[in-house]
Design a protein around this motif. Structure first.
Motif, PDB file in Angstrom:
ATOM      1  N   UNK A  92       0.797  -1.228   0.000  1.00  0.00           N
ATOM      2  CA  UNK A  92       0.000   0.000   0.000  1.00  0.00           C
ATOM      3  C   UNK A  92       0.832   1.282   0.000  1.00  0.00           C
ATOM      4  N   UNK A  93       2.167   1.166  -0.060  1.00  0.00           N
ATOM      5  CA  UNK A  93       3.023   2.310  -0.310  1.00  0.00           C
ATOM      6  C   UNK A  93       3.144   3.339   0.789  1.00  0.00           C
ATOM      7  N   UNK A  94       2.572   3.083   1.965  1.00  0.00           N
ATOM      8  CA  UNK A  94       2.651   4.026   3.068  1.00  0.00           C
ATOM      9  C   UNK A  94       1.304   4.568   3.506  1.00  0.00           C
ATOM     10  N   UNK A  95       0.250   4.202   2.796  1.00  0.00           N
ATOM     11  CA  UNK A  95      -1.077   4.725   3.108  1.00  0.00           C
ATOM     12  C   UNK A  95      -1.492   4.433   4.549  1.00  0.00           C
ATOM     13  N   UNK A  96      -1.223   3.230   5.012  1.00  0.00           N
ATOM     14  CA  UNK A  96      -1.623   2.852   6.370  1.00  0.00           C
ATOM     15  C   UNK A  96      -0.759   3.565   7.411  1.00  0.00           C
ATOM     16  N   UNK A  97       0.544   3.528   7.220  1.00  0.00           N
ATOM     17  CA  UNK A  97       1.463   4.066   8.217  1.00  0.00           C
ATOM     18  C   UNK A  97       1.329   5.572   8.361  1.00  0.00           C
ATOM     19  N   UNK A  98       1.287   6.282   7.226  1.00  0.00           N
ATOM     20  CA  UNK A  98       1.274   7.739   7.288  1.00  0.00           C
ATOM     21  C   UNK A  98      -0.055   8.273   7.832  1.00  0.00           C
ATOM     22  N   UNK A  99      -1.164   7.657   7.434  1.00  0.00           N
ATOM     23  CA  UNK A  99      -2.448   8.094   7.989  1.00  0.00           C
ATOM     24  C   UNK A  99      -2.511   7.824   9.492  1.00  0.00           C
ATOM     25  N   UNK A 100      -1.867   6.745   9.915  1.00  0.00           N
ATOM     26  CA  UNK A 100      -1.908   6.394  11.338  1.00  0.00           C
ATOM     27  C   UNK A 100      -1.129   7.386  12.197  1.00  0.00           C
ATOM     28  N   UNK A 101      -0.144   8.075  11.625  1.00  0.00           N
ATOM     29  CA  UNK A 101       0.592   9.075  12.391  1.00  0.00           C
ATOM     30  C   UNK A 101      -0.352  10.123  12.955  1.00  0.00           C
ATOM     31  N   UNK A 102      -1.342  10.509  12.159  1.00  0.00           N
ATOM     32  CA  UNK A 102      -2.317  11.474  12.646  1.00  0.00           C
ATOM     33  C   UNK A 102      -3.347  10.828  13.561  1.00  0.00           C
ATOM     34  N   UNK A 103      -3.717   9.586  13.292  1.00  0.00           N
ATOM     35  CA  UNK A 103      -4.653   8.893  14.179  1.00  0.00           C
ATOM     36  C   UNK A 103      -4.084   8.766  15.584  1.00  0.00           C
ATOM     37  N   UNK A 104      -2.775   8.550  15.675  1.00  0.00           N
ATOM     38  CA  UNK A 104      -2.132   8.450  16.984  1.00  0.00           C
ATOM     39  C   UNK A 104      -1.876   9.821  17.595  1.00  0.00           C
ATOM     40  N   UNK A 105      -1.940  10.857  16.797  1.00  0.00           N
ATOM     41  CA  UNK A 105      -1.839  12.209  17.317  1.00  0.00           C
ATOM     42  C   UNK A 105      -0.427  12.702  17.546  1.00  0.00           C
ATOM     43  N   UNK A 106       0.516  12.337  16.668  1.00  0.00           N
ATOM     44  CA  UNK A 106       1.877  12.845  16.834  1.00  0.00           C
ATOM     45  C   UNK A 106       1.914  14.349  16.586  1.00  0.00           C
ATOM     46  N   UNK A 107       2.649  15.033  17.455  1.00  0.00           N
ATOM     47  CA  UNK A 107       2.766  16.484  17.356  1.00  0.00           C
ATOM     48  C   UNK A 107       3.872  16.892  16.393  1.00  0.00           C
ATOM     49  N   UNK A 108       4.930  16.064  16.276  1.00  0.00           N
ATOM     50  CA  UNK A 108       6.009  16.319  15.331  1.00  0.00           C
ATOM     51  C   UNK A 108       6.479  14.993  14.752  1.00  0.00           C
ATOM     52  N   UNK A 109       6.831  15.011  13.460  1.00  0.00           N
ATOM     53  CA  UNK A 109       7.424  13.842  12.822  1.00  0.00           C
ATOM     54  C   UNK A 109       8.629  14.300  12.009  1.00  0.00           C
ATOM     55  N   UNK A 110       9.568  13.382  11.783  1.00  0.00           N
ATOM     56  CA  UNK A 110      10.694  13.677  10.889  1.00  0.00           C
ATOM     57  C   UNK A 110      10.878  12.519   9.922  1.00  0.00           C
ATOM     58  N   UNK A 111      11.655  12.775   8.888  1.00  0.00           N
ATOM     59  CA  UNK A 111      11.949  11.764   7.884  1.00  0.00           C
ATOM     60  C   UNK A 111      12.987  10.771   8.393  1.00  0.00           C
ATOM     61  N   UNK A 112      12.801   9.505   8.050  1.00  0.00           N
ATOM     62  CA  UNK A 112      13.860   8.518   8.157  1.00  0.00           C
ATOM     63  C   UNK A 112      14.395   8.237   6.770  1.00  0.00           C
ATOM     64  N   UNK A 113      15.406   7.408   6.675  1.00  0.00           N
ATOM     65  CA  UNK A 113      15.931   7.073   5.353  1.00  0.00           C
ATOM     66  C   UNK A 113      14.967   6.216   4.543  1.00  0.00           C
ATOM     67  N   UNK A 114      14.188   5.371   5.216  1.00  0.00           N
ATOM     68  CA  UNK A 114      13.294   4.479   4.479  1.00  0.00           C
ATOM     69  C   UNK A 114      12.069   5.197   3.918  1.00  0.00           C
ATOM     70  N   UNK A 115      11.828   6.407   4.355  1.00  0.00           N
ATOM     71  CA  UNK A 115      10.765   7.179   3.735  1.00  0.00           C
ATOM     72  C   UNK A 115      11.032   7.402   2.249  1.00  0.00           C
TER      73      UNK A 115
END
Length: 519
Positions: A92-115
């Protein structure tokens, strides 16, 4: 900053049970003099609990909500590599993981290399939808759409104090496929972090600076800077929420090889945290805003959170919709393994794959060949004993790549072996025998029973990523490409395993070592 959760009396009792009986969170004052920072890193698409029963997005959300209910001043941070590691990303190319970042309510995120694994355009497609502020101080993108997603820092005011958060990212050179990062310019982590931290303290009047980083705890690869390198040159950074090296940093300097407190340039203690891999732990940091005193806990994400996690029915149903697709592939068995093979320390699965590459090479290449080399970083899981499914194989070898045969000098081959020794070895086919000392100098190297000679040429089967200098095997770029396969190497491995199964043979490895540290 996260808002207070509104909870029923029943949920408050459950929260009390979680926080007190299970000892998940240190009880701290709910006054404005304290800030709680919750950090996690390298979750690597582990949407569901891993095979050991730890982790899972629903449990992570349960813990985050519990912490928010206990303290009104909470900042939740994800330090990169949210993706790559399970079929959820492959399918799914990141659809699940990236949407879940907001579902969990992260206030800040940064890039990793695997992004960047699917390239910058695919990253933008999903990352641009994430609402959480994205911090990045040492990458610049030529694509203005990407550049506008990020800001180098953010400052929040809590209890009369100003707390700055800044994002510092890993050097992509030698680590990432060059095609996937076109238009990205990197600035030294040490330089960018310390210059920005000075600006935040002296010019922006921040009382505290938190570095959210994806550069690793300590230097593990040639030319790479790490958290410790930044802090040793720092005067202004107070806390590090780190990622990339998958280090489990225990509280109170609980691990001799990864102390949680490191001295900065002026001899001041700086807290560095990191939670390992696959989202099985979170770090909970308590910052006393009046005194500057800081402490942290590591909290397991496990079944003790299931009762609270069961409240998130809509999120569970949404995840299950994706899971059904993956389960279909998981039901298709392509082979059986006779044993469990670790994918690093020891490097059993990489060595098996290197041997398998030699065994399957007749399906696509019939020319001269001396040995095979594969990097352990591309093998994302241990291989279990028992059934190997289509879905598992896609998660095991998630990166698109092609087999290549290169002609490389013995000198360049030994240079590559030294890099492998620096990280504890990679996958070498049977016939390699390599000895190195404590300084990672190669003191003996033979191939097929004969010493590897500097001026002799060797024909090595590897993958395009390594042949072009990936994973810091820079010397391989000096080699000449003799053959390049046109199929994804995952398909070649699948065909090989299906052939084994038809012959009623199992995946098996002698577990012999090919690289040795000699005292």
């Amino acid at each position: 900053m996260s808002k207070n959760c509104q909870m029923s009396n029943v949920n408050c009792q459950l929260l009390k049970h979680i926080l007190v009986a299970v000892l998940f969170v240190v009880s701290v004052s709910a006054s404005a003099e304290h800030l709680t920072i919750v950090g996690i890193n390298d979750t690597h698409s582990m949407v569901l609990p891993d095979t050991d029963g730890k982790g899972g997005f629903l449990r992570q959300r349960a813990l985050l909500d519990s912490v928010r209910a206990a303290d009104k001043n909470v900042i939740a941070v994800h330090a990169g590599d949210a993706v790559q590691g399970t079929p959820f990303f492959n399918y799914f190319g990141g659809e699940v993981e990236y949407q879940s970042l907001d579902s969990l309510g992260f206030d800040y995120i940064i890039l990793g290399n695997h992004e960047f694994d699917n390239g910058i355009l695919e990253l933008y497609k999903y990352y641009s939808r994430v609402k959480a502020p994205k911090l990045c101080a040492n990458y610049k993108f030529s694509d203005p759409r990407m550049q506008q997603l990020f800001k180098p820092y953010d400052i929040v005011s809590i209890g009369g104090k100003r707390v700055a958060f800044m994002g510092i990212n890993v050097n992509p050179e030698g680590l990432l496929n060059a095609d996937n990062i076109k238009g990205l310019t990197y600035t030294s982590a040490v330089k960018a972090a310390n210059e920005l931290a000075r600006e935040l303290k002296e010019e922006k009047k921040a009382d505290y600076v938190v570095m959210v980083s994806h550069i690793g705890y300590r230097q593990e690869d040639p030319g790479q800077e790490a958290d410790i390198d930044v802090i040793k040159e720092s005067e202004y950074i107070d806390i590090v929420v780190g990622g990339h090296s998958h280090t489990v940093i225990k509280p109170n300097n609980g691990s001799a090889d990864a102390p949680s407190v490191v001295k900065n340039k002026n001899g001041k203690d700086v807290l560095i945290t990191q939670t390992g891999i696959y989202g099985k732990r979170m770090t909970i940091i308590d910052l006393d805003l009046e005194t500057g005193e800081v402490s942290h806990k590591l909290v397991w994400i496990d079944s003790r959170l299931d009762q609270r996690a069961a409240e998130y029915k809509a999120m569970a149903e949404w995840i299950n919709g994706f899971r059904k697709v993956i389960d279909e592939d998981n039901s298709r068995i392509i082979c059986y393994s006779a044993q469990k093979l670790m994918n690093r320390e020891p490097n059993e699965a990489p060595a098996w794959l290197a041997d398998a590459m030699m065994d399957m090479r007749s399906d696509f290449y019939t020319g001269k060949l001396d040995g095979a080399v594969i990097n352990k970083g591309g093998i994302r899981h241990p291989i279990p004993e028992g059934a190997i499914s289509e879905g598992f194989l896609k998660g095991l070898l998630p990166f698109y790549n092609n087999f290549e045969v290169i002609k490389v000098s013995g000198k360049d081959l030994k240079e590559a072996l030294k890099v492998m020794a620096l990280r504890g070895g990679d996958g070498l086919s049977r016939g390699f025998h390599v000895e190195y000392d404590a300084d990672f100098n190669i003191i003996k190297a033979t191939l097929n029973g004969k010493p590897i000679k500097d001026k002799k040429n060797y024909y090595i089967l590897t993958i395009y990523y390594l042949a072009t200098g990936g994973d810091f095997l820079e010397s391989f770029k000096n080699g000449k490409v003799i053959y390049r396969d046109d199929k994804n190497y995952l398909d070649r491995v699948r065909d090989y395993l299906l052939k084994l199964n038809r012959k009623k043979m199992k995946l098996e490895h002698d577990k012999s070592s090919r690289m040795f540290l000699v005292n």
